[in-house]
Design an enzyme around this catalytic site. Structure first.
Site, PDB file in Angstrom:
ATOM      1  N   ARG B 124       4.715 -37.340  55.517  1.00  0.00           N
ATOM      2  CA  ARG B 124       4.535 -38.784  55.483  1.00  0.00           C
ATOM      3  C   ARG B 124       5.824 -39.561  55.208  1.00  0.00           C
ATOM      4  O   ARG B 124       5.791 -40.780  55.165  1.00  0.00           O
ATOM      5  CB  ARG B 124       3.441 -39.157  54.487  1.00  0.00           C
ATOM      6  CG  ARG B 124       2.154 -38.474  54.888  1.00  0.00           C
ATOM      7  CD  ARG B 124       0.875 -39.114  54.444  1.00  0.00           C
ATOM      8  NE  ARG B 124      -0.212 -38.426  55.109  1.00  0.00           N
ATOM      9  CZ  ARG B 124      -0.954 -37.463  54.556  1.00  0.00           C
ATOM     10  NH1 ARG B 124      -0.736 -37.086  53.311  1.00  0.00           N
ATOM     11  NH2 ARG B 124      -1.913 -36.877  55.252  1.00  0.00           N
ATOM     12  N   GLY B 184      -2.971 -28.862  48.352  1.00  0.00           N
ATOM     13  CA  GLY B 184      -3.598 -27.545  48.215  1.00  0.00           C
ATOM     14  C   GLY B 184      -4.915 -27.557  47.474  1.00  0.00           C
ATOM     15  O   GLY B 184      -5.391 -26.514  47.035  1.00  0.00           O
ATOM     16  N   GLU B 186      -7.826 -27.613  48.448  1.00  0.00           N
ATOM     17  CA  GLU B 186      -8.881 -26.773  49.045  1.00  0.00           C
ATOM     18  C   GLU B 186      -8.523 -25.293  48.951  1.00  0.00           C
ATOM     19  O   GLU B 186      -9.230 -24.447  49.485  1.00  0.00           O
ATOM     20  CB  GLU B 186      -9.084 -27.165  50.520  1.00  0.00           C
ATOM     21  CG  GLU B 186      -9.986 -28.386  50.697  1.00  0.00           C
ATOM     22  CD  GLU B 186      -9.364 -29.647  50.130  1.00  0.00           C
ATOM     23  OE1 GLU B 186      -8.237 -30.004  50.539  1.00  0.00           O
ATOM     24  OE2 GLU B 186      -9.998 -30.285  49.274  1.00  0.00           O
ATOM     25  N   TRP B 234      -1.011 -35.214  46.151  1.00  0.00           N
ATOM     26  CA  TRP B 234      -0.420 -35.213  47.478  1.00  0.00           C
ATOM     27  C   TRP B 234      -0.105 -36.569  48.076  1.00  0.00           C
ATOM     28  O   TRP B 234       0.052 -36.696  49.288  1.00  0.00           O
ATOM     29  CB  TRP B 234      -1.304 -34.407  48.442  1.00  0.00           C
ATOM     30  CG  TRP B 234      -2.737 -34.823  48.533  1.00  0.00           C
ATOM     31  CD1 TRP B 234      -3.775 -34.370  47.768  1.00  0.00           C
ATOM     32  CD2 TRP B 234      -3.311 -35.756  49.452  1.00  0.00           C
ATOM     33  NE1 TRP B 234      -4.947 -34.954  48.155  1.00  0.00           N
ATOM     34  CE2 TRP B 234      -4.702 -35.814  49.186  1.00  0.00           C
ATOM     35  CE3 TRP B 234      -2.796 -36.550  50.477  1.00  0.00           C
ATOM     36  CZ2 TRP B 234      -5.565 -36.621  49.906  1.00  0.00           C
ATOM     37  CZ3 TRP B 234      -3.653 -37.362  51.202  1.00  0.00           C
ATOM     38  CH2 TRP B 234      -5.031 -37.393  50.901  1.00  0.00           C
ATOM     39  N   ASN B 252      -8.964 -33.680  44.053  1.00  0.00           N
ATOM     40  CA  ASN B 252     -10.266 -33.107  43.696  1.00  0.00           C
ATOM     41  C   ASN B 252     -10.162 -31.832  42.873  1.00  0.00           C
ATOM     42  O   ASN B 252      -9.187 -31.101  42.961  1.00  0.00           O
ATOM     43  CB  ASN B 252     -11.032 -32.794  44.975  1.00  0.00           C
ATOM     44  CG  ASN B 252     -10.326 -31.740  45.818  1.00  0.00           C
ATOM     45  OD1 ASN B 252      -9.302 -32.032  46.458  1.00  0.00           O
ATOM     46  ND2 ASN B 252     -10.832 -30.519  45.797  1.00  0.00           N
ATOM     47  N   ASP B 295     -15.283 -34.303  46.917  1.00  0.00           N
ATOM     48  CA  ASP B 295     -13.897 -34.259  47.407  1.00  0.00           C
ATOM     49  C   ASP B 295     -13.289 -35.663  47.494  1.00  0.00           C
ATOM     50  O   ASP B 295     -12.550 -35.975  48.426  1.00  0.00           O
ATOM     51  CB  ASP B 295     -13.846 -33.567  48.786  1.00  0.00           C
ATOM     52  CG  ASP B 295     -12.420 -33.237  49.219  1.00  0.00           C
ATOM     53  OD1 ASP B 295     -12.190 -33.104  50.434  1.00  0.00           O
ATOM     54  OD2 ASP B 295     -11.543 -33.137  48.346  1.00  0.00           O
ATOM     55  N   ARG B 322     -11.137 -43.800  46.813  1.00  0.00           N
ATOM     56  CA  ARG B 322     -11.915 -43.114  47.848  1.00  0.00           C
ATOM     57  C   ARG B 322     -13.414 -43.166  47.554  1.00  0.00           C
ATOM     58  O   ARG B 322     -14.234 -43.136  48.477  1.00  0.00           O
ATOM     59  CB  ARG B 322     -11.436 -41.666  47.888  1.00  0.00           C
ATOM     60  CG  ARG B 322     -11.807 -40.878  49.098  1.00  0.00           C
ATOM     61  CD  ARG B 322     -10.737 -39.827  49.322  1.00  0.00           C
ATOM     62  NE  ARG B 322     -11.312 -38.608  49.877  1.00  0.00           N
ATOM     63  CZ  ARG B 322     -10.609 -37.538  50.214  1.00  0.00           C
ATOM     64  NH1 ARG B 322      -9.308 -37.539  50.027  1.00  0.00           N
ATOM     65  NH2 ARG B 322     -11.205 -36.484  50.700  1.00  0.00           N
ATOM     66  N   ASN B 381      -8.548 -43.972  52.048  1.00  0.00           N
ATOM     67  CA  ASN B 381      -7.922 -42.673  51.847  1.00  0.00           C
ATOM     68  C   ASN B 381      -6.428 -42.897  51.621  1.00  0.00           C
ATOM     69  O   ASN B 381      -6.037 -43.924  51.047  1.00  0.00           O
ATOM     70  CB  ASN B 381      -8.227 -41.781  53.045  1.00  0.00           C
ATOM     71  CG  ASN B 381      -8.168 -40.291  52.736  1.00  0.00           C
ATOM     72  OD1 ASN B 381      -7.105 -39.750  52.488  1.00  0.00           O
ATOM     73  ND2 ASN B 381      -9.318 -39.629  52.748  1.00  0.00           N
ATOM     74  N   TRP B 456      -7.368 -44.483  60.211  1.00  0.00           N
ATOM     75  CA  TRP B 456      -6.437 -43.608  59.507  1.00  0.00           C
ATOM     76  C   TRP B 456      -5.064 -44.273  59.434  1.00  0.00           C
ATOM     77  O   TRP B 456      -4.048 -43.609  59.246  1.00  0.00           O
ATOM     78  CB  TRP B 456      -6.333 -42.238  60.197  1.00  0.00           C
ATOM     79  CG  TRP B 456      -7.495 -41.382  59.873  1.00  0.00           C
ATOM     80  CD1 TRP B 456      -8.541 -41.056  60.689  1.00  0.00           C
ATOM     81  CD2 TRP B 456      -7.782 -40.754  58.603  1.00  0.00           C
ATOM     82  NE1 TRP B 456      -9.442 -40.271  60.021  1.00  0.00           N
ATOM     83  CE2 TRP B 456      -9.005 -40.069  58.736  1.00  0.00           C
ATOM     84  CE3 TRP B 456      -7.123 -40.706  57.377  1.00  0.00           C
ATOM     85  CZ2 TRP B 456      -9.586 -39.339  57.696  1.00  0.00           C
ATOM     86  CZ3 TRP B 456      -7.697 -39.974  56.328  1.00  0.00           C
ATOM     87  CH2 TRP B 456      -8.914 -39.311  56.500  1.00  0.00           C
TER      88      TRP B 456
END
Lengths: 263, 525
Positions: B124, B184, B186, B234, B252, B295, B322, B381, B456
């Site tokens: 980004r 990371g 997830e 992140w 999360n 999440d 979110r 988001n 997005w």
């Protein structure tokens, strides 16, 4: 650099073999489905039921999506191809790529899909040859193409028997509004100066919409030039409820289900 | 020898392009864009006023830079006539702002065994400080490049990518330090925020988002679940130089959709943490979604601003979360001041007086699937909101989307997906998006500009009275900042999943956005 031509070739081959043996791990293992455990398949089943069943049915029997409970899948002649289909989708169809799945997850789903193919094939009622004659007499080719022959207003039916299952095809005939694909939504646009255009929505974004009329003409509008823009419940596909039933309906469904592609 | 030394010293000073003091006072030079969000307070606001509702209709593309094959999500930096972007999968490029031509570029491939679980192969953006450009990589390195030549100055390993760590966020460069978070969530990581010495790349401090035994907050994790607790960091945070506090959102807890084996609130996941920038010590935290099982990462941009809340002037941090709630917190103490929904949500009756959600029964993921708004990707988001001090409006890119949430058992394996379930969003025709303008001090909706699909793309707002945004279908557009009326749009031909910036070329205001795999710059004739 080998200065001895007699030995250079053998050393090069040996070097290549060693390099291949020690090479960086490839992204896709050769065929992990063969080594899958019951826990892997159970995980694949859970992923399938949450992500795939909407289109492919709770046990893969198909619907909007292809029937997967068959021994041979047209787009997945081997397991590597099945992995790719799930990971990347199928261009030009409604099968999307997965998002955010690790390779291991995709293999688990693929493994589960292969177990579905071990179920016995279902024999459809109806006679496909009689169905083909019915297709001609109903003049379906005025809107639909099969093997490059026919009209282009409606979806191309070449291979529709692979993409949709028989129950879905039956619904398409007797209740087309229920089974309308996302890219065949009917729209009515009225411009600020009173012109009305009805047709299939080809594309839409926040500012513009492109419509294909029933005569095949494209129209493009900025939404600010429209007085109204409505999604219609009707479809250009006529409903055959009450007109086709019993053996006739079975025959036409059997014909459509027999179209497996082939150009 | 002395002459040579003097020349070298002079050269070194000339290369001190973007010292900390310039970035700290970024508002003084809107012709540049010196840090990810434009300024440390993260308003994503350009004070330039040449572009206005009356002339924005004449905006046209000035140049396009086409990066590699992959789609990019970068928000560029502009310093003294050079634009710096990151490229996919791992790279940095410097562009001439007049023509878009490359001045230098460095790219390397990812390791063959890299798996990015739960996120795309994106980056980004970069940070700039003095004469160095900084980037985080998918394989969890932090790197520094000479800003004039692209020569690598240092390359520090932040974490082991094989355990699920990666970096996609732009780093934040403050006084002598470069701050980075990690992805990371997830993959069952234990998340952290790191500070590195800007000149040497040596790690100065680390703040773990998941407390170990004996550390405050550890009691909010049942058993050993803290070890794979997640809490990624992140997205680029914000910084208050006067309070010397960093504000960083955390993601999360893991596994995402199955909270049965991690009983407790799971601090400090789905929270905002305020850290002392010198030591990394936690000053305060606020948890938006305790024991999250949807999440709903709190990795949204924390926007620092001063406003009046219920008749009293406050220094606040504002966040559109979110989880569909808009929050105001006192940024010195973390005190909860306000929380109100800004989008459709069906999971909470409301928030109590301390900002804790009153969760409705039946909204957790289940074997058969539970239908909840917002979807896993949330009511907003990582794409940036924007705050305009002239309109006093807080602009949010809103996603109106519901999902079925599923839950099942999962066992942790390093480098494997650790989510314990799945999510299936409702069909596209039951979702939409919006640019939504909120009264900054009350969260009340002032206007809505509807988008065809949940976006997005982030937002930029300007002193000339405009809001810029993008869509999934490739439209880059400008709205009137006061009324929300659409004034201009352009079809870029590629999905826009990035944040706009504004700067000046030869004294003339321009706006830039990444669309597809290209950077577009627009200006007037």
């Amino acid at each position: 650099m080998f200065h001895d031509p007699a030995h250079g070739c053998c050393l090069t081959v040996a070097a290549l073999l060693i390099a291949a043996a020690c090479g960086a791990p490839s992204r896709q293992p050769a065929d992990p489905i063969a080594a899958m455990t019951p826990a892997d398949l159970a995980h694949g089943r859970r992923l399938f039921e949450s992500q795939c069943a909407d289109c492919h049915g709770a046990t893969g029997e198909g619907g909007r999506g292809a029937n997967l409970a068959v021994p041979h899948l047209k787009y997945a002649p081997d397991n590597a191809a099945l992995f790719r289909v799930i990971m990347s989708g199928i261009d030009g169809t409604e099968m999307p790529a997965v998002r955010g799945f690790a390779d291991r997850d995709v293999w688990h789903v693929a493994g589960y899909v292969r177990t579905l193919g071990r179920t016995a094939a279902v024999t459809l009622p109806g006679n496909a040859r009689r169905g083909e004659k019915l297709y001609a007499s109903l003049q379906c080719a005025s809107c639909h193409t099969i093997n490059a022959q026919g009209g282009t207003l409606g979806p191309d039916l070449t291979g529709v028997g692979v993409r949709r299952n028989a129950m879905f095809l039956r619904d398409c005939l007797v209740d087309p509004a229920k089974t309308l694909p996302e890219n065949f939504v009917m729209i009515r646009a009225r411009t600020l100066n009173g012109r009305e255009v009805r047709g299939i929505r080809v594309n839409e974004d926040t500012f513009t919409i492109q419509i294909k009329s029933l005569d095949g003409q494209f129209s493009s509008f900025r939404k600010t030039a429209l007085a109204s823009l409505d999604k219609l419940q009707e479809t250009p596909m006529p409903s055959y409820r009450g007109r086709l039933f019993g053996p006739n309906l079975d025959d036409l469904v059997a014909y459509l289900a027999s179209l497996r592609g082939g150009l | 020898m002395r002459i040579a030394a003097a020349l070298m010293l002079a050269g070194a000073c000339a290369y001190a392009q973007a010292p900390y003091e310039r970035i700290r006072q970024a508002w003084r030079e809107p012709a540049n864009w010196l840090t990810y969000s434009g300024s440390y307070d993260a308003h994503r606001y350009s004070a330039l006023g040449q572009l206005t509702p009356s002339n924005v209709g004449r905006l046209r593309p000035l140049w396009v830079y086409q990066a590699g094959e992959q789609e990019i999500e970068v928000s560029p930096i502009v310093v003294d006539e050079v634009m710096y972007i990151s490229e996919a999968p791992i790279g940095v490029t410097a562009l001439d702002i007049h023509t878009g031509r490359s001045l230098w570029s460095w790219i390397r491939p990812t390791p063959a065994d890299l798996t990015t679980i739960g996120y795309g192969r994106v980056n980004r953006g970069v940070a700039v400080l003095d004469n160095l450009v900084y980037v985080g990589t998918l394989d969890a390195h932090l790197m520094a490049f000479d800003s004039r030549s692209g020569a690598i100055r240092w390359d520090t390993v932040v974490a082991d990518y094989r355990s699920g760590y990666g970096i996609t966020a732009a780093p934040l460069a403050i006084n002598g330090k470069v701050i980075t978070g990690v992805s990371g969530g997830e993959g069952g990581i234990r998340g952290f925020i790191d500070a590195y010495d800007a000149k040497s790349g040596k790690r100065l401090w680390r703040f773990w988002t998941i407390p170990a035994p004996g550390e405050p907050g550890h009691e909010t994790w049942a058993g050993d679940s803290w070890k794979t607790g997640g809490g990624p960091t992140w997205l680029t945070g914000s910084y208050d130089p006067e309070l010397n506090l960093l504000y960083w959102g955390t993601g999360n807890p893991g596994p995402d959709w199955n909270g049965t084996k991690r009983g407790g609130d799971n601090l400090y996941t789905c929270s905002l943490v305020a850290l002392n920038a010198d030591t990394g010590k936690l000053k305060w935290h606020f948890q938006f979604t305790p024991h999250d099982d949807h999440d709903w990462d709190a990795t949204e941009i924390p926007v620092l601003l001063n406003t009046t809340v219920r008749g009293r002037k406050r220094k606040v941090v504002a966040m559109a979360n979110r989880n569909a709630f808009y929050y105001l917190l006192d940024r010195a103490t973390g005190e909860f001041l306000l929380g109100t929904p800004f989008a459709k949500q069906t999971w909470a009756k409301g928030l109590d007086d301390h900002g804790r959600p009153q969760v409705l029964p039946g909204t957790s993921p289940s074997q058969k699937g539970s239908l909840v708004w917002p979807s896993m990707h949330g009511a907003t988001n990582w794409p940036s909101p924007a705050f305009n001090p002239k309109t006093n409006l807080f602009y949010v890119p809103v996603r109106e989307m519901g999902s079925y949430y599923f839950s099942w058992d999962v066992e942790y394996k390093p480098g494997a997906r650790f989510t314990g379930g799945a999510e299936r969003a409702l069909p596209a025709d039951q979702a939409s998006g919006a640019v939504r303008a909120l009264d900054v001090s009350t969260g009340e909706r002032r206007w809505d500009f509807r988008l065809h699909t949940p976006p997005w793309a982030g937002l930029l707002t300007t002193g000339g009275g405009l809001v810029f945004g993008g869509t999934n279908e490739g439209n880059f557009f400008a709205l009137d900042a006061v009324s929300g009326k659409p004034l201009w749009d352009f079809q870029t031909g590629g999905m826009i999943e990035a944040n706009p910036i504004s700067f000046a070329i030869d004294g003339k205001q321009v706006v830039a956005i990444t669309a597809g795999h290209s950077v577009f710059v627009f200006g007037l004739q």
